[in-house]
Motif scaffolding. Structure first.
Motif, short mmCIF file in Angstrom:
data_model
loop_
_atom_site.label_atom_id
_atom_site.label_comp_id
_atom_site.label_asym_id
_atom_site.label_seq_id
_atom_site.Cartn_x
_atom_site.Cartn_y
_atom_site.Cartn_z
N THR A 46 0.83 -1.21 0.00
CA THR A 46 0.00 0.00 0.00
C THR A 46 0.87 1.26 0.00
OG1 THR A 46 -1.78 -1.13 1.18
CG2 THR A 46 -1.78 1.28 1.24
N PHE A 47 1.89 1.29 0.86
CA PHE A 47 2.82 2.42 0.90
C PHE A 47 3.50 2.60 -0.46
CE2 PHE A 47 3.70 1.73 5.73
CZ PHE A 47 2.45 2.28 6.01
N PHE A 48 3.94 1.46 -1.02
CA PHE A 48 4.68 1.51 -2.29
C PHE A 48 3.80 2.07 -3.40
CE2 PHE A 48 6.40 -0.19 -6.22
CZ PHE A 48 7.76 0.05 -6.07
N GLU A 49 2.59 1.57 -3.50
CA GLU A 49 1.69 2.02 -4.56
C GLU A 49 1.31 3.49 -4.40
OE1 GLU A 49 -1.53 -0.72 -4.34
OE2 GLU A 49 -0.49 -2.28 -5.50
N LYS A 50 1.24 3.95 -3.16
CA LYS A 50 0.82 5.32 -2.88
C LYS A 50 1.91 6.33 -3.18
CE LYS A 50 -1.85 5.83 0.66
NZ LYS A 50 -3.13 6.34 0.10
N TRP A 51 3.19 5.99 -2.86
CA TRP A 51 4.23 7.02 -2.89
C TRP A 51 5.42 6.74 -3.81
CZ3 TRP A 51 2.99 6.07 2.70
CH2 TRP A 51 1.98 6.95 3.13
N SER A 52 5.50 5.57 -4.43
CA SER A 52 6.71 5.23 -5.18
C SER A 52 6.82 5.91 -6.55
CB SER A 52 6.80 3.71 -5.36
OG SER A 52 5.74 3.23 -6.18
N LYS A 53 5.75 6.51 -7.04
CA LYS A 53 5.83 7.16 -8.36
C LYS A 53 6.75 8.37 -8.35
CE LYS A 53 1.31 5.56 -9.93
NZ LYS A 53 -0.08 5.93 -10.31
N LYS A 54 6.89 9.00 -7.18
CA LYS A 54 7.74 10.19 -7.10
C LYS A 54 8.77 10.08 -5.98
CE LYS A 54 4.65 13.62 -9.14
NZ LYS A 54 4.01 14.96 -8.96
N SER A 55 9.00 8.88 -5.49
CA SER A 55 9.99 8.69 -4.43
C SER A 55 10.46 7.23 -4.43
CB SER A 55 9.40 9.06 -3.07
OG SER A 55 8.34 8.18 -2.74
N ASN A 56 11.49 6.98 -3.65
CA ASN A 56 11.97 5.62 -3.45
C ASN A 56 11.40 5.10 -2.14
OD1 ASN A 56 13.60 3.23 -3.58
ND2 ASN A 56 15.04 4.19 -2.17
N VAL A 57 10.64 4.01 -2.19
CA VAL A 57 10.03 3.42 -1.00
C VAL A 57 10.65 2.04 -0.80
CG1 VAL A 57 7.88 2.73 0.12
CG2 VAL A 57 7.87 4.63 -1.51
N ALA A 58 11.22 1.81 0.37
CA ALA A 58 11.92 0.55 0.60
C ALA A 58 11.72 0.08 2.04
CB ALA A 58 13.41 0.71 0.30
N VAL A 59 12.10 -1.16 2.31
CA VAL A 59 11.99 -1.77 3.63
C VAL A 59 13.37 -1.83 4.28
CG1 VAL A 59 11.47 -3.88 4.90
CG2 VAL A 59 9.96 -3.13 3.07
N SER A 60 13.45 -1.40 5.54
CA SER A 60 14.70 -1.52 6.30
C SER A 60 14.76 -2.85 7.03
CB SER A 60 14.81 -0.39 7.34
OG SER A 60 14.76 0.87 6.76
N ASN A 61 13.67 -3.18 7.70
CA ASN A 61 13.57 -4.41 8.48
C ASN A 61 12.08 -4.70 8.69
OD1 ASN A 61 12.64 -3.04 10.98
ND2 ASN A 61 14.71 -2.17 10.99
N PRO A 62 11.73 -5.79 9.34
CA PRO A 62 10.30 -6.12 9.48
C PRO A 62 9.44 -5.07 10.17
CG PRO A 62 11.66 -8.03 10.00
CD PRO A 62 12.60 -6.88 9.85
N ASN A 63 10.08 -4.11 10.85
CA ASN A 63 9.32 -3.09 11.57
C ASN A 63 9.46 -1.69 10.98
OD1 ASN A 63 8.32 -4.73 13.83
ND2 ASN A 63 10.47 -4.95 14.33
N GLN A 64 10.20 -1.55 9.89
CA GLN A 64 10.44 -0.22 9.35
C GLN A 64 10.45 -0.20 7.83
OE1 GLN A 64 13.95 1.73 10.80
NE2 GLN A 64 13.48 1.38 12.94
N ALA A 65 9.82 0.84 7.28
CA ALA A 65 9.96 1.17 5.86
C ALA A 65 10.50 2.59 5.81
CB ALA A 65 8.62 1.09 5.15
N PHE A 66 11.09 2.97 4.69
CA PHE A 66 11.57 4.33 4.59
C PHE A 66 11.35 4.88 3.19
CE2 PHE A 66 15.37 1.88 3.41
CZ PHE A 66 15.84 2.56 2.29
N ILE A 67 11.34 6.21 3.12
CA ILE A 67 11.13 6.91 1.86
C ILE A 67 12.27 7.90 1.67
CG2 ILE A 67 9.60 8.49 0.61
CD1 ILE A 67 7.28 7.35 2.28
N THR A 68 12.88 7.87 0.49
CA THR A 68 13.86 8.87 0.09
C THR A 68 13.39 9.47 -1.23
OG1 THR A 68 15.21 7.15 -0.96
CG2 THR A 68 15.83 7.81 1.27
#
Length: 258
Positions: A162-184
């Motif tokens: 859901t996060f990826f589909e919402k924000w990845s068109k204009k940013s990089n969305v990735a997973v750090s670990n099972p409890n964290q995702a991040f956006i650059t």
């Protein structure tokens, strides 16, 4: 000839809850400097959290921070790529009042949060992060180079999707670990930041050594002829590297001997 060594921080140079790089590693970094070999650290943390950890060699290091969002050398920002402001606003609008998540907004130097949650602050302190309290994250005007989404109960695949589909068109969305995702910012990761550093210092990938232990380090492996995954890293991370290392210091000693 090797003239640039880059290592990730977490589970590579330090263990869990450690706040200072070991004396042995610091001594090796100093010896690298004396042999005209530049040392860099690549981390998801902000500069203010990482800089003190290197103690006596802290002014001799290239800091790739916020998972590639900013690069600082000798206290000078030599690269930063802010996240699209509309993305920053939308993430805050969607998640800052959702009790399932805690958000960390990072500039090139510091970090900001909108909660006074004691346990979360203790968690940040364990990583040397002294976050500034901001009542409304949407009010932040300074450039944000990374947004961390911390999930108290973990991130399942559907939530990340859901996060990826919402924000990845204009940013990089990735997973750090099972409890964290991040956006650059769009196309920004540790690998793209490393490429910029190599161009800035006129260093080739053939003369670069990279150490990594997590998924966010994989992009750096492509920027180095000598790539090492830590032996306890996930199988996918190990597959992407050319070599496996038990610890960083042993390889640094080999480089100095060469």
């Amino acid at each position: 000839m090797i003239n640039f060594v880059v290592s990730s921080l977490e589970d590579t140079l330090i263990g869990e809850n450690e706040k200072l790089i070991s004396e042995e590693t610091q001594d090796l970094i100093l010896k690298l400097k004396n042999n005209n070999i530049l040392f860099g650290v690549a981390t998801g943390r902000n500069y203010d959290a990482v800089y003190p950890m290197f103690d006596k060699v802290k002014d001799d290091i290239v800091y790739i921070c916020n998972d590639g969002g900013s690069v600082i050398y000798q206290d000078k920002v030599i690269f930063k790529e802010p996240i699209d402001r509309l993305i920053s606003l939308d993430v805050a609008k969607e998640l800052e009042d959702d009790k399932r998540y805690r958000l960390i907004y990072s500039s090139e130097r510091n970090a900001m949060i909108n909660t006074r949650d004691y346990e979360f602050r203790k968690f940040l302190e364990s990583m040397n992060i002294e976050a500034e309290y901001v009542e409304d994250l949407k009010s932040i005007r300074m450039p944000v180079t990374k947004i961390t989404i911390c999930a108290k109960d973990g991130l399942d695949e559907q939530t990340y999707k859901t996060f990826f589909e919402k924000w990845s068109k204009k940013s990089n969305v990735a997973v750090s670990n099972p409890n964290q995702a991040f956006i650059t910012a769009e196309y920004v990761n540790k690998g793209t930041a490393l490429k910029y550093v190599q161009e800035y210092f006129e260093i080739s990938k053939e003369d670069t050594v990279v150490f990594g232990g997590g998924y966010s380090d994989i992009e750096m492996f492509d920027r180095a002829y000598f790539s090492y995954a830590m032996q306890y890293a996930d199988a996918q991370v190990r597959r992407e590297s050319k070599h496996i290392a038990e610890n960083v210091n042993t390889i640094l000693e080999d480089i100095l001997r060469i």
